[in-house]
Write an enzyme that holds these catalytic residues in place. Structure first.
Site: not given
Ligand code: NAI
Length: 244
Positions: A151, A155
């Site tokens: 991961y 990033k």
């Molecule tokens: P989440 O797991 O709630 O949402 C991620 C979304 O991406 C989901 O709707 C999922 O279905 C979708 N997804 C997964 N694989 C996919 C694919 N192959 N094609 C299209 N969509 C796909 O996670 P969250 O927390 O909303 O994360 C959003 C972004 O923020 C991610 O890139 C994550 O790495 C990043 N992030 C999140 C943090 C956190 O603390 N929640 C911290 C730093 C970064």
């Protein structure tokens, strides 16, 4: 008329970004995720805010899926002004136990997906001589994290992709930036144990986790004309957890 696409926006940070862009006056919002039906709640939320929203099935791990989606958006709306590469997954584990599949799936979705999407949308943005691409990186892409070699590499790679694309596309009016969230309350972080959460909390000067809206606000700034002279930058939204 402006059109935005936000990948992985069925829930979490992606949904908050769609809502914020709608509140800020973006007219058309393309909500996309692995399955179109997962996008319905976000679509309804965006519509309630007065913007036009459509659900689209785009799996960012597959180039053909991205290309078909982008072509459909251009056909329907004529342009893509804002692209937010938000889709991301984790497959955590210590280096010695991390499988090749764990590595590949995370890199394919988090990094290659953003590359393929950037390539697909920038073709149209370059022609229009305007556009804003925002990549959702992470604090661990800047500082590393035990148990997240895949991961954090994805990033960190995304930050480097952001800077290289910004250098390539800047002269033709296309800006590329990243937001690096710290620990944000979402389904992705819900799964962590209380012990891990408490350890993270002790490293955050502001003494609390972030909200999805905190990330969305930074994305909306970078997407907007208020950031007209900002490119190749990484905005950290982490409560002070890391001060690069
Ligand atoms: P989440 O797991 O709630 O949402 C991620 C979304 O991406 C989901 O709707 C999922 O279905 C979708 N997804 C997964 N694989 C996919 C694919 N192959 N094609 C299209 N969509 C796909 O996670 P969250 O927390 O909303 O994360 C959003 C972004 O923020 C991610 O890139 C994550 O790495 C990043 N992030 C999140 C943090 C956190 O603390 N929640 C911290 C730093 C970064």
């Amino acid at each position: 008329m402006s059109t935005a696409i936000v990948t992985g926006s069925a829930r979490g940070i992606g949904r908050a970004i769609c809502e914020k862009l709608a509140k800020d006056g973006v007219e058309n919002i393309v909500v996309c995720d692995v399955k179109a039906e997962w996008c319905e709640e976000t679509v309804e939320a965006v519509k309630a805010l007065g913007a036009n929203a459509v659900a689209m099935e785009i799996n960012v791990a597959e180039g053909a899926s991205i290309d078909a989606g982008v072509e459909a958006i251009i056909k329907q709306f004529g342009a893509i002004d804002i692209c937010v590469n938000n889709a991301g997954i984790t497959r955590d584990g210590l280096l010695m136990r991390m499988t090749e599949e764990d590595w590949d799936s995370v890199l394919d979705i988090n990094l290659k997906g953003a590359f393929l999407m950037t390539k697909a949308v920038s073709r149209h943005m370059l022609r229009a001589r305007k556009g804003s691409i925002v990549n959702i990186a992470s604090v661990v892409g800047l500082m590393g994290n035990a148990g997240q070699c895949n991961y954090s590499a994805s990033k960190g790679g995304l930050v480097a992709l952001t800077k290289s694309a910004a250098r390539e596309l800047g002269a033709r009016g296309v800006r590329v930036n990243a937001v690096a969230p710290g620990f944000i309350k979402s389904k992705m972080t819900d799964v962590l144990t209380e012990d891990v959460k408490n350890r993270m909390l002790s490293a955050i000067p502001m003494g609390k986790f972030g909200e999805v809206e905190d990330v969305a606000n930074a994305v909306a700034f970078l997407a907007s004309d208020a950031a007209a002279y900002v490119t190749g930058q990484v905005i950290s939204v982490n409560g002070g957890m890391l001060m690069p």
